[in-house]
Enzyme design. Structure first.
Site, short mmCIF file in Angstrom:
data_model
loop_
_atom_site.label_atom_id
_atom_site.label_comp_id
_atom_site.label_asym_id
_atom_site.label_seq_id
_atom_site.Cartn_x
_atom_site.Cartn_y
_atom_site.Cartn_z
N SER A 124 0.59 -1.17 -0.06
CA SER A 124 0.25 0.27 -0.29
C SER A 124 1.01 1.06 0.01
O SER A 124 2.21 1.15 0.40
CB SER A 124 -1.00 -0.37 1.16
OG SER A 124 -1.23 0.99 1.79
N TYR A 148 -1.04 -1.12 10.91
CA TYR A 148 -1.89 -0.97 10.09
C TYR A 148 -0.51 -1.12 8.87
O TYR A 148 -0.34 -2.42 8.35
CB TYR A 148 -3.29 -0.33 9.33
CG TYR A 148 -3.46 -0.81 7.93
CD1 TYR A 148 -3.77 -2.23 7.49
CD2 TYR A 148 -2.99 0.27 6.84
CE1 TYR A 148 -3.75 -2.91 5.97
CE2 TYR A 148 -3.09 -0.63 5.14
CZ TYR A 148 -3.93 -1.54 4.94
OH TYR A 148 -3.70 -1.54 3.87
N LYS A 152 2.02 -3.27 6.63
CA LYS A 152 2.76 -3.68 5.52
C LYS A 152 3.86 -3.90 5.27
O LYS A 152 5.00 -4.72 4.54
CB LYS A 152 1.83 -2.45 4.66
CG LYS A 152 0.61 -2.65 4.77
CD LYS A 152 0.39 -3.70 3.38
CE LYS A 152 -1.03 -4.31 3.61
NZ LYS A 152 -1.52 -5.82 3.27
P1 NAD Z 1 -10.85 -7.02 1.76
O1 NAD Z 1 -11.14 -6.39 3.49
O2 NAD Z 1 -12.44 -6.76 0.89
O3 NAD Z 1 -9.78 -8.10 1.00
C1 NAD Z 1 -9.54 -9.03 2.25
C2 NAD Z 1 -9.55 -10.89 2.09
O4 NAD Z 1 -8.82 -11.35 2.89
C3 NAD Z 1 -11.18 -11.05 2.89
O5 NAD Z 1 -11.98 -11.52 1.54
C4 NAD Z 1 -11.14 -10.90 4.31
O6 NAD Z 1 -12.05 -12.39 4.39
C5 NAD Z 1 -9.97 -11.84 3.50
N1 NAD Z 1 -9.13 -12.70 4.74
C6 NAD Z 1 -8.50 -11.62 5.82
N2 NAD Z 1 -7.59 -12.11 6.66
C7 NAD Z 1 -7.65 -13.20 6.39
C8 NAD Z 1 -6.87 -14.44 7.05
N3 NAD Z 1 -6.35 -14.72 8.53
N4 NAD Z 1 -6.87 -15.68 6.51
C9 NAD Z 1 -7.72 -15.51 5.51
N5 NAD Z 1 -8.61 -14.89 4.39
C10 NAD Z 1 -8.59 -13.91 5.56
O7 NAD Z 1 -10.08 -5.80 1.26
P2 NAD Z 1 -9.79 -5.62 0.05
O8 NAD Z 1 -9.86 -4.09 -0.28
O9 NAD Z 1 -9.65 -6.77 -1.08
O10 NAD Z 1 -7.98 -5.86 0.24
C11 NAD Z 1 -7.06 -6.71 -0.58
C12 NAD Z 1 -5.66 -5.98 0.38
O11 NAD Z 1 -5.34 -5.25 -0.39
C13 NAD Z 1 -5.17 -5.97 1.97
O12 NAD Z 1 -3.96 -6.80 2.35
C14 NAD Z 1 -5.04 -4.74 2.16
O13 NAD Z 1 -4.27 -4.13 2.86
C15 NAD Z 1 -4.02 -4.61 0.46
N6 NAD Z 1 -4.78 -2.76 0.67
C16 NAD Z 1 -6.37 -2.47 -0.18
C17 NAD Z 1 -6.18 -1.35 -0.26
C18 NAD Z 1 -7.50 -0.72 0.00
O14 NAD Z 1 -8.25 0.45 -0.14
N7 NAD Z 1 -8.56 -1.69 -0.62
C19 NAD Z 1 -5.16 -0.43 -0.26
C20 NAD Z 1 -4.13 -0.78 -0.07
C21 NAD Z 1 -3.77 -1.98 -0.02
C1 WQD Z 2 -9.90 9.39 0.88
C2 WQD Z 2 -9.57 10.94 0.97
C3 WQD Z 2 -10.69 11.68 3.64
C4 WQD Z 2 -13.97 9.67 4.08
C5 WQD Z 2 -7.14 4.90 3.15
C6 WQD Z 2 -6.25 4.30 4.08
C7 WQD Z 2 -4.43 3.93 3.42
C8 WQD Z 2 -4.92 2.70 2.34
C9 WQD Z 2 -6.37 3.40 1.10
C10 WQD Z 2 -4.87 0.44 2.30
C11 WQD Z 2 -8.98 12.13 2.40
C12 WQD Z 2 -11.75 12.26 2.54
C13 WQD Z 2 -13.20 10.57 3.44
C14 WQD Z 2 -14.85 10.94 4.49
C15 WQD Z 2 -13.63 12.79 3.37
N1 WQD Z 2 -5.41 1.67 2.79
N2 WQD Z 2 -12.86 11.92 3.12
N3 WQD Z 2 -14.80 12.11 3.81
O1 WQD Z 2 -7.14 7.75 4.03
O2 WQD Z 2 -6.27 8.51 1.53
O3 WQD Z 2 -6.68 6.39 2.83
O4 WQD Z 2 -7.75 4.25 2.01
O5 WQD Z 2 -3.67 0.55 2.10
O6 WQD Z 2 -3.89 2.68 3.62
O7 WQD Z 2 -5.43 5.32 4.93
O8 WQD Z 2 -8.87 7.52 1.99
O9 WQD Z 2 -10.61 6.53 1.02
O10 WQD Z 2 -10.38 6.94 4.02
O11 WQD Z 2 -10.41 8.98 2.11
O12 WQD Z 2 -13.89 13.56 3.26
O13 WQD Z 2 -16.28 10.63 4.73
O14 WQD Z 2 -10.94 11.67 1.07
O15 WQD Z 2 -10.06 13.25 4.68
O16 WQD Z 2 -8.74 13.30 1.52
P1 WQD Z 2 -7.12 7.77 2.02
P2 WQD Z 2 -9.91 7.84 1.95
#
Ligand code: NAD
Ligand code: WQD
Length: 333
Positions: A124, A148, A152
């Protein structure tokens, strides 16, 4: 290739499953269903015409993982499984260390025991901490501001050490910026439990009337309109980035980190305008205080992914908003 997707029924995993299955790979899903449903398999079958195997289990169950890797003759793993809510990780860091760190160590043991050496890890942009400069390239210093984010970063560092200790590993850490949107079918997308933390699902719930208005967190940032700027990437572009990374990985031993973003930042108010276009009416919002821990702007230098993987995002903000809206409508009763 035979590819195992841990967390494969989740938001990003399910979209990646579509792209990989449609590219002709054999895809196996592994998930404990803590944040997704087994019925995703039915929806993936509707989209791809294939019923993908789902192993229901926890990534900390090393024996089950090893059996799964052997049973399906897996050649590469994409490790999505993990917990991802920043606030929850601050309140309960041990939960995050257990799932995200222990889970990854168990997966690596299982891969080591079965000779599987190709891994794509869901990292991330959070590993960059507060940006020192923009756009953020992969040389940007790393740091983390919450548990969190630390999981990562720790996993990336573990993977770096592992690849250095044994040249047979092929590891790519994909650093996602802000994934958003849904598959064009409206069958799969992002459906968080409870009150959404993230902007896109929150706007979608305002649009359906589940929530009265969007709270915009701060309009006094040093950005064009004062609201926070982020790099929103369509989840199908992200999914295609995984396919490109897997393709590249086979001929690329060692460890690498690659940004997956668009390179373009949009403000919260620009996002509100785009979502308003998608729903055909103004989305109600009010300006409030900044949210603790937020940064003014964060967007990628995405040139490494283009040079190395031949991948770049193709979809725009309107594609993101219209697909998110179609999915939300289909899933609101
Ligand atoms: P998500 O929660 O939709 O998917 C994660 C999946 O992992 C879920 O289906 C959950 O049931 C499963 N899971 C969690 N813990 C587990 C475990 N111990 N064993 C087996 N399964 C498990 O989330 P997502 O948005 O699809 O994210 C996927 C990956 O991408 C995550 O590692 C997340 O940290 C990373 N990521 C997500 C975002 C985002 O904003 N969505 C951004 C950056 C990185
Ligand atoms: C986006 C923008 C808020 C909600 C987060 C995690 C990051 C990554 C992705 C996994 C910001 C604004 C939001 C609301 C708002 N996940 N906002 N009102 O914070 O960039 O990232 O998700 O790795 O680790 O921190 O994403 O969608 O929460 O916010 O004004 O109700 O929207 O302030 O500027 P963010 P977000």
């Amino acid at each position: 290739m035979n590819i195992l997707l841990t967390g494969g029924t989740g938001y990003i995993g399910s979209h990646t499953a579509v792209v990989l299955a449609q590219a002709g790979h054999r895809v196996v899903l592994f998930d404990n269903l803590s944040n997704s449903q087994a019925s995703t398999v039915d929806r993936l079958a509707q989209i791809t015409g294939q019923r993908l195997p789902l192993v229901v289990g926890d990534v900390r169950d090393e024996a089950l993982l090893a059996n799964t890797l052997r049973d399906y003759a897996i050649t590469a793993v994409v490790h999505f499984a993990g917990l991802k809510a920043v606030g929850e990780s601050v309140a309960n860091p041990l939960l995050y260390f257990a799932n995200n760190l222990h889970g990854t160590i168990a997966l690596l043991h299982a891969m080591q025991a079965t000779g599987v050496r190709q891994l794509v890890f869901s990292s991330s942009a959070t590993v960059y901490g507060n940006p020192h400069y923009l756009p953020i390239d992969e040389q940007h210093p790393t740091g983390s501001t919450n548990p969190y984010g630390r999981t990562k970063l720790h996993v990336e560092e573990m993977l770096f050490d592992l690849a250095r200790s044994d040249a047979s590993w092929h590891i790519a850490c994909l650093r996602y910026f802000n994934p958003a949107g849904a598959h064009s079918s409206g069958l799969i997308g992002e459906l968080p439990n409870g009150i959404p933390n993230n902007l896109m699902p929150y706007m979608a719930q305002v649009a359906t009337g589940q929530r009265a208005e969007l709270t915009v967190f701060g309009d006094d940032y040093p950005t064009s309109d004062g609201t926070g700027v982020r790099d929103y990437i369509h989840v199908m572009d992200l999914a295609e980035g995984h396919a490109a990374a897997l393709q590249h990985l086979g001929s690329q031993p060692g460890w690498d980190a690659i940004n997956l973003g668009t390179g373009q930042g949009y403000s919260v108010l620009e996002m509100v305008a785009a979502f308003s276009r998608a729903i055909g009416r103004p989305l109600p919002y009010r300006i409030a205080e900044r949210r603790a821990g937020d940064t003014a702007a964060c967007y990628a230098d995405a040139s490494k992914a283009l040079t190395l993987l031949g991948w770049q995002a193709k979809r725009n903000l309107d594609d993101i908003c219209s697909s998110a809206w179609a999915f939300q409508q289909a899933h609101t009763t």
